[in-house]
Design an enzyme around this catalytic site. Sequence first.
Site, short mmCIF file in Angstrom:
data_model
loop_
_atom_site.label_atom_id
_atom_site.label_comp_id
_atom_site.label_asym_id
_atom_site.label_seq_id
_atom_site.Cartn_x
_atom_site.Cartn_y
_atom_site.Cartn_z
CG ASP A 34 -1.89 -1.13 1.11
OD1 ASP A 34 -2.75 -1.04 0.27
OD2 ASP A 34 -2.09 -1.85 2.02
CG ASP A 177 -7.19 -3.67 -0.22
OD1 ASP A 177 -7.20 -4.12 1.11
OD2 ASP A 177 -6.47 -2.69 -0.66
#
Length: 217
Positions: A34, A177
């Site tokens: 991320d 996600d």
Amino acid sequence: MKKISPSILDVPKDNLINYVTQLTKWGVNNVHYDIMDNIFVPNVALQYAEVKSIKENCPKHIMDIHLMVKDVFGYYEMYKNVGDIITFHYEALTEGEILQLIEIAKKDNVKLGISIKPKTKVREIIPLIKNFSLVLIMSVEPGFGGQKFIENSLNKVSELKQYLTKNNLKNILIQIDGGINGDNIKNCFKFGVDMAVVGSYLVKNFSEKTINKLTER
Ligand code: DX5
Ligand code: ZN
């Protein structure tokens, strides 16, 4: 294909290399990275040097880079040689810019993924979809780990799955996600997810047993 891609967002910085190395030893071959800019989302996450150091010091694995940033072109250039697949947010660019990015990635031979936030409809990205290797449906608002799974995401997955099947685009992966755990992951796979990102649930329950639970059918 039903796989997990662990997110290391909530792993303590001094344990990143250990964590990823251990995952590969347990047979996990995808890891989700991320990247945040504190503009597109109100947070920062992994830094370039950290991602690079993981690449250099951990066993080889597929690195999927999730760019939660406004300056997609700048971050794409930074990560295109580190990641195996670069996923950006549909909401960060205009349609013209997305087409430009698609051309750049084609020339670079880089796999691109496109992600949509919870409030963005699947039909908005349909006209562009054939250009991507992966579509990421966010099941929480991007920015933080440990949030609660938004149930409606499953309807988006099934809408996307139907479209891909009907249009012979089954090679495009569906990723989800946010808020995934040992209980809801089965439903995600049932609705058509190919790859589930698992962050805090795995950090809190870090064992081979959890990996098996998450990947069992
Ligand atoms: C959130 C990130 C996610 C996050 C998932 O914006 O994109 O990848 O790390 O964490 P959990 O699984 O805890 O929701
Ligand atoms: Zn992510």
